[in-house]
Design an enzyme around this catalytic site. Structure first.
Site, short mmCIF file in Angstrom:
data_model
loop_
_atom_site.label_atom_id
_atom_site.label_comp_id
_atom_site.label_asym_id
_atom_site.label_seq_id
_atom_site.Cartn_x
_atom_site.Cartn_y
_atom_site.Cartn_z
N LYS A 79 16.98 8.97 13.81
CA LYS A 79 16.17 9.98 13.12
C LYS A 79 16.00 11.38 13.92
O LYS A 79 15.50 11.26 14.97
CB LYS A 79 14.79 9.38 12.63
CG LYS A 79 14.26 10.47 11.48
CD LYS A 79 13.11 9.80 11.11
CE LYS A 79 12.40 10.47 9.73
NZ LYS A 79 11.01 9.68 9.44
N SER A 154 10.92 9.42 4.41
CA SER A 154 11.54 10.42 4.92
C SER A 154 12.83 10.11 5.76
O SER A 154 13.45 10.84 5.95
CB SER A 154 10.62 11.31 5.52
OG SER A 154 9.96 10.53 6.68
N SER A 178 8.08 5.69 5.40
CA SER A 178 9.25 6.34 5.58
C SER A 178 10.29 5.45 6.15
O SER A 178 11.44 6.07 6.38
CB SER A 178 9.09 7.57 6.65
OG SER A 178 8.61 8.75 5.78
#
Ligand code: GLN
Length: 494
Positions: A79, A154, A178
């Site tokens: 990420k 997210s 997330s």
């Protein structure tokens, strides 16, 4: 073996037995990214040259008979909230568009030390604020199971990358769901460890009292393996726990005898989609058939979890994001009349709407006169939420329930309704407030063909229990073996 559909364990075995080289494996994932990511848009940066160099180094070590790390050549996607030395780290924000960190996050050091191959950085909601990855300043990631739907967020890019076979494992961060919510939406395994289990050194901070880093994989074993590598003490994160890391993979296949599973009455109320509810009920039946006992527990304060989270997280964010001032990092506005104007124009142009909303909410909640009524009150409720979990875990070993009230919603469906978007975190947020570990595992498909996840939560530092309980279910089902059509129909050039 179809490389991009294989599990981490299968790939490791094939490389160990010299059936596949690390370069071949890496190349297969790079090819998959090239063909599939045109549609999915999971990656913000891919560095094929560097990845192939790392892969070549792994093959060289193997040829020389040198011992390899635990990830021995496994490609991984990360990420874009984790600092990678010499590679862009944008947090999907214009504010950090050109930021190249001078150092690696602790977990990136760990991945490299264990011979993982870094494929690239994945898309996310800006600064990890969101539940759909639509808040990225750069692109919208699509759910590999249905491109009209969101991958969750997210960490939507990491989840979609694994779901579409563009990486066998990936790293994400979870502040309020997330990792677990996108894992559920994309039909992969995703785990948020205990607060303090993984060092956040080099993780760009969102809400520091809640942020945790964790693994994604296409099966429980892959997640357990990556957890072994990510977890452990690091003096550079003062909240990082100095306790030994169990070998999660070692006892993974040993079922938990007499497992007591708690189900939370408050979870099965209005707002829960009928198909999600029935997938959870089916999962509980499987556990019962394995000898587990299902007991009702209560988390009476969980109804305040969303409100509590959306005071605490923005408050911390408003402080953490003060550093983006046009001086320290990244973006600075071109035109301004004086210093104060430079700050405000930079922040006005550099941040997206959701980030600004959070900064305003948080600044308000922390301001003199409102602090007691909002922030301090939220901290008191947080204490009550924690106490509920302590009491529940006195009776049961794990708590099972839904991850998200619905399967993946459509792109654009909730984007204009922040409250509805916040409610999609209703089942995941409590684990962050309580600091406990939680995992999402594939547990069904909706009639529309969208994945449904099952969430399990355990007391602090019981990741091993969580993973073993997850594995018990996985052994009895084949939800984790399902792959989106996008992966099964070869794309042009494959
Ligand atoms: N959806 C939640 C939020 O928007 C959680 C995000 C996260 O876990 N990083 O804050």
């Amino acid at each position: 073996m179809e490389i991009t559909q294989a599990t981490a364990a299968e790939l490791l075995r094939a490389m160990e037995q010299n059936e596949l080289s690390c370069v071949e494996v890496t190349q297969a994932f790079l090819d998959a990214i090239q063909t599939r990511d045109v549609a999915v848009q999971a990656f913000l940066h891919v560095d094929p040259e560097r990845a192939l160099q790392q892969a070549e180094a792994v093959d060289q070590k193997r040829r020389n008979g040198q011992s390899l790390g635990r990830l021995g050549g496994l490609p991984v996607a990360v990420k874009d909230v984790l600092c990678t030395q010499g590679q862009p780290t944008t947090c999907a924000s214009r504010m950090l568009q050109n930021f190249v960190p001078p150092y690696d996050a602790h977990v990136i050091e760990r991945l490299k030390a264990e011979d993982a191959v870094l494929l690239g950085k994945t898309n996310m909601d800006e600064f990890a604020m969101g539940s759909s990855t639509e808040n990225s300043a750069f692109q919208k990631t699509r759910n590999p199971w249905n491109l009209e739907h969101a991958p969750g967020g997210s960490s939507g890019g990491s989840a979609a990358a694994v779901a579409a076979g563009m990486a066998p494992i990936a790293v994400g961060s979870d502040t309020g769901g997330s990792i677990r919510q996108p894992a559920s939406f994309c039909g992969v395994v995703g785990m948020k460890p205990t607060y303090g289990r993984v060092s956040r050194y080099g993780l760009v901070a969102y809400a520091s009292s809640l942020d945790q880093i964790g693994p994604f994989a296409n099966d429980v074993h892959g997640a357990a393996l990556l957890m072994e590598v990510l977890a452990g003490y690091d003096s550079r994160d003062s909240t990082c726990a100095d306790r030994p890391v169990p070998r999660y993979t070692e006892r993974l296949d040993q079922p938990l005898d007499g497992l007591r599973i708690g189900i939370v009455e408050e979870h099965f109320t209005e707002g829960l989609d009928a198909e999600v509810e029935s997938a959870v009920q089916d999962a509980l039946k499987i556990y019962e058939s394995l000898g587990a006992r299902i007991e009702k527990v209560r988390l009476p304060h969980s109804r305040y979890a969303v409100a509590t989270y959306y005071l605490i997280a923005p408050s911390e964010a408003s402080s953490n994001l003060a550093r983006y001032d046009g001086v320290h990092y990244g973006f600075r506005a071109q035109q301004f009349s004086n210093m104060v104007d430079m700050y405000s124009t930079t922040r006005g142009e550099g941040f997206g709407a959701e980030v600004k909303r959070r900064i305003m909410l948080g600044t308000y909640a922390l301001s003199a006169g409102y602090y007691d009524a909002y922030y301090l009150k939220a901290l008191k409720v947080l204490r009550l939420i924690r106490r509920d979990f302590d009491e529940a875990f006195a009776k049961v070993d794990v708590i099972a329930g839904p991850v998200s009230p619905t399967p993946a919603f459509r792109i654009g469906e909730l984007v204009d309704d922040p409250l509805a978007m916040y409610l999609s975190d209703i089942y995941t947020i409590s684990a962050n407030l309580a600091g406990i570990p939680g995992i999402s595992i594939p547990a069904g498909l909706s009639r529309e063909g969208l994945p449904i996840g099952l969430q399990l939560m355990a007391p602090p530092f019981e990741e091993e229990r969580l993973l073993r309980a997850a594995r018990m279910f996985e052994r009895e089902t084949d939800w984790h073996r399902r792959r989106p059509k996008l992966m099964l129909t070869p794309q042009a050039g494959e």
